[in-house]
Design an enzyme around this catalytic site. Sequence first.
Site, PDB file in Angstrom:
ATOM      1  N   GLY A 166      -1.511   5.214  -5.883  1.00 53.32           N
ATOM      2  CA  GLY A 166      -1.376   3.762  -6.003  1.00 53.32           C
ATOM      3  C   GLY A 166      -2.087   3.169  -7.209  1.00 53.32           C
ATOM      4  N   LYS A 238      -7.269   4.579   1.441  1.00 55.02           N
ATOM      5  CA  LYS A 238      -7.120   4.846   2.872  1.00 55.02           C
ATOM      6  C   LYS A 238      -8.404   4.437   3.587  1.00 55.02           C
ATOM      7  CE  LYS A 238      -4.035   8.640   1.800  1.00 55.02           C
ATOM      8  NZ  LYS A 238      -3.990  10.067   1.445  1.00 55.02           N
ATOM      9  N   GLU A 276       2.987  14.008   0.403  1.00 54.71           N
ATOM     10  CA  GLU A 276       2.971  12.636   0.926  1.00 54.71           C
ATOM     11  C   GLU A 276       4.392  12.081   0.968  1.00 54.71           C
ATOM     12  OE1 GLU A 276      -1.311  11.115  -0.931  1.00 54.71           O
ATOM     13  OE2 GLU A 276       0.570  10.262  -1.690  1.00 54.71           O
ATOM     14  N   GLU A 289       4.422  11.940  -3.396  1.00 57.74           N
ATOM     15  CA  GLU A 289       3.713  12.816  -4.334  1.00 57.74           C
ATOM     16  C   GLU A 289       3.116  14.004  -3.603  1.00 57.74           C
ATOM     17  OE1 GLU A 289      -0.255  10.608  -5.512  1.00 57.74           O
ATOM     18  OE2 GLU A 289       1.411   9.232  -5.805  1.00 57.74           O
ATOM     19  N   ARG A 293      -4.829  19.784  -3.695  1.00 57.94           N
ATOM     20  CA  ARG A 293      -6.253  20.015  -3.395  1.00 57.94           C
ATOM     21  C   ARG A 293      -6.492  19.793  -1.914  1.00 57.94           C
ATOM     22  NH1 ARG A 293      -6.804  14.633  -2.343  1.00 57.94           N
ATOM     23  NH2 ARG A 293      -5.678  13.320  -3.806  1.00 57.94           N
ATOM     24  N   VAL A 296      -9.595  14.344   1.494  1.00 60.29           N
ATOM     25  CA  VAL A 296     -10.675  13.680   2.230  1.00 60.29           C
ATOM     26  C   VAL A 296     -10.437  13.798   3.742  1.00 60.29           C
ATOM     27  CG1 VAL A 296     -11.769  11.447   2.695  1.00 60.29           C
ATOM     28  CG2 VAL A 296     -11.102  12.029   0.356  1.00 60.29           C
ATOM     29  N   ARG A 339     -13.310   6.286   7.426  1.00 62.41           N
ATOM     30  CA  ARG A 339     -14.071   6.464   6.179  1.00 62.41           C
ATOM     31  C   ARG A 339     -15.162   5.411   6.144  1.00 62.41           C
ATOM     32  NH1 ARG A 339     -10.157   8.050   1.162  1.00 62.41           N
ATOM     33  NH2 ARG A 339      -8.730   9.406   2.303  1.00 62.41           N
TER      34      ARG A 339
HETATM   35  C1  MV4 Z   1       5.534   2.649  -2.431  1.00 66.65           C
HETATM   36  C2  MV4 Z   1       5.675   1.666  -1.428  1.00 66.65           C
HETATM   37  C3  MV4 Z   1       6.933   1.141  -1.244  1.00 66.65           C
HETATM   38  N1  MV4 Z   1       7.976   1.552  -1.982  1.00 66.65           N
HETATM   39  N2  MV4 Z   1       6.607   3.033  -3.141  1.00 66.65           N
HETATM   40  C4  MV4 Z   1       2.067   4.622  -3.212  1.00 66.65           C
HETATM   41  C5  MV4 Z   1       0.690   5.155  -3.179  1.00 66.65           C
HETATM   42  C6  MV4 Z   1      -0.018   4.234  -2.347  1.00 66.65           C
HETATM   43  N3  MV4 Z   1      -1.335   4.377  -2.027  1.00 66.65           N
HETATM   44  C7  MV4 Z   1       0.787   3.104  -2.035  1.00 66.65           C
HETATM   45  N4  MV4 Z   1       2.102   3.488  -2.335  1.00 66.65           N
HETATM   46  C8  MV4 Z   1       3.249   2.864  -1.988  1.00 66.65           C
HETATM   47  N5  MV4 Z   1       4.347   3.218  -2.685  1.00 66.65           N
HETATM   48  C9  MV4 Z   1       7.787   2.489  -2.918  1.00 66.65           C
HETATM   49  N6  MV4 Z   1       8.829   2.890  -3.636  1.00 66.65           N
HETATM   50  C10 MV4 Z   1       4.553   1.308  -0.694  1.00 66.65           C
HETATM   51  C11 MV4 Z   1       3.329   1.891  -0.972  1.00 66.65           C
HETATM   52  C12 MV4 Z   1       2.203   1.464  -0.184  1.00 66.65           C
HETATM   53  C13 MV4 Z   1       1.735   0.151  -0.162  1.00 66.65           C
HETATM   54  C14 MV4 Z   1       2.318  -0.855  -0.896  1.00 66.65           C
HETATM   55  C15 MV4 Z   1       1.848  -2.155  -0.848  1.00 66.65           C
HETATM   56  C16 MV4 Z   1       0.746  -2.469  -0.037  1.00 66.65           C
HETATM   57  C17 MV4 Z   1       0.131  -1.483   0.691  1.00 66.65           C
HETATM   58  C18 MV4 Z   1       0.620  -0.178   0.633  1.00 66.65           C
HETATM   59  C19 MV4 Z   1      -0.009   0.775   1.384  1.00 66.65           C
HETATM   60  C20 MV4 Z   1       0.469   2.057   1.353  1.00 66.65           C
HETATM   61  C21 MV4 Z   1       1.577   2.378   0.578  1.00 66.65           C
END
Ligand code: MV4
Length: 496
Positions: A166, A238, A276, A289, A293, A296, A339
């Site tokens: 993210g 997380k 993931e 992705e 590794r 956590v 966490r």
């Molecule tokens: C996204 C998504 C919705 N659509 N990708 C990617 C890594 C991560 N930590 C969050 N990710 C996301 N990728 C697509 N194409 C939604 C998330 C997402 C998220 C987005 C907005 C607010 C909170 C979120 C929490 C987990 C995942």
Amino acid sequence: MTPKRILIANRGEIAVRVIRACREMGHTPLAIYSTADRLSAHVARADMAHCVGDGPSIHSYLVIEHVIKAAEAMKADAIHPGYGFLSENANFARAVEDAGIVFIGPTADVITKMGDKVMARKTMAKVGLPLVPGTPEGLTDENEGLKFAREIGFPIMIKAVAGGGGRGMRLVQNEGEFRNLFQRAFSEASKAFGDGRLYLERYVSSPHHIEVQLIADKHGNVCHLFERECSVQRRHQKVIEESPSPYLTTDTREKLCKAAVSAARDIGYVNVGTIEFLVDEKQNFYFMEMNTRLQVEHPVTEWVTGIDLVKEQIRVAFGEKLSFRQEDIRSKGHAIEFRICAEDPEKFLPQAGRLRTAQFAGGLGVRVDTHVYRGYDIPVFYDSMIAKLSVWGRDRQEAIHRGRMALRETTLTGVKTNVPLHIQLLENEKFVAGNYTTKLIGESFHYQPAVPNENETKLNIMAVAVSAYHRDYKGASDVDSTSLWGDQGRREGLRD
Ligand code: MV4
């Protein structure tokens, strides 16, 4: 396996965790540390430790030459990279192998392939994992980006090719916002990763973040250890992870785990690893992705499967076969991990300073992974996570009750932590019902700062005064004089 000398190229709780596995297996754990980490428990628990530089990780834990030098000086046979730092750095993996040391991880080529998120998408599409519709290549040009965005349709996610987890991500609601957000994402990615390339994905609304734990040896054996639900996130960090996912149907779980195993086998993966997925409201899943590794949140999987992931990881790195087959692995009961971070839960600001009280929970089905203790100084340089509390129950409800108990037993003072936030999450209706998505924090959960009552305020003023008196006039340690007061409020039920 003959005893080996294993250097843990990391710090904090994960270094402590890996040292435990080394001890159980009869290996010799070796540590590295920065000048800010001299007094961390991971240093004390290793058989030998070398300093690799100053506090900032760019001067210590991230300097490949320093780590390799320490490994050579201590005659390490292998290096465990932990998570973060150099754990997914292909140059590091190569440097370790070039020094004739076993890297406890996958090959440098696999790390490179999965670190480039566009290459990872291509690789996983080729072996049959479903992808969120998106761009086939990395982009640097906003006009080209807009063309693709129109094809995919809004809303759209902009992600960094060199990112992950993210970082450098942008949600674009409509065409009008696109150019501006694309430019900002590009400059942020360039600064953060030295690689500004971006890719686009259709936005999956209210998704679940669900990941499959994998382990593979060098003999072609690939097993999954079921999934973890990681949808409780705040600003893409997380906060809570659990297994099994309360959302997945038995049918989707089976498909997801099988797809992950098949993909890992097809790319020739060796090591522990995690794929993931985003899972939408219709239980469709999409590859997001792959993490190459140890993660956590691995204790959640260890709780439900009874398998020590770190011991198996060390075994496979030395060419041993997995000690089990897929059909031997069962998931039993339910596990949840919290966490625990040194941060102000209201403002989400990291906190540094001295822990005056550090009492952790115990009892049946309770596990604490930490490097901190009473009097420990939390340095300013690193991640704010100071401990992981994980619990197991025969079912989700028992795990929730045990989690509440264990969080209430956790007394950390001197520095603000997110323990009260976890307690509130365990009271949240949607969380308790297992009916939540990545939208939980922000939409259905808002942290309520505790209003200090009069007694607590008085007690705090007295504690500060007593502490100052001892420090200035009696020469007693700050920690000893105030810890008593720190406990007092809790004992009298004045907190929470
Ligand atoms: C996204 C998504 C919705 N659509 N990708 C990617 C890594 C991560 N930590 C969050 N990710 C996301 N990728 C697509 N194409 C939604 C998330 C997402 C998220 C987005 C907005 C607010 C909170 C979120 C929490 C987990 C995942």
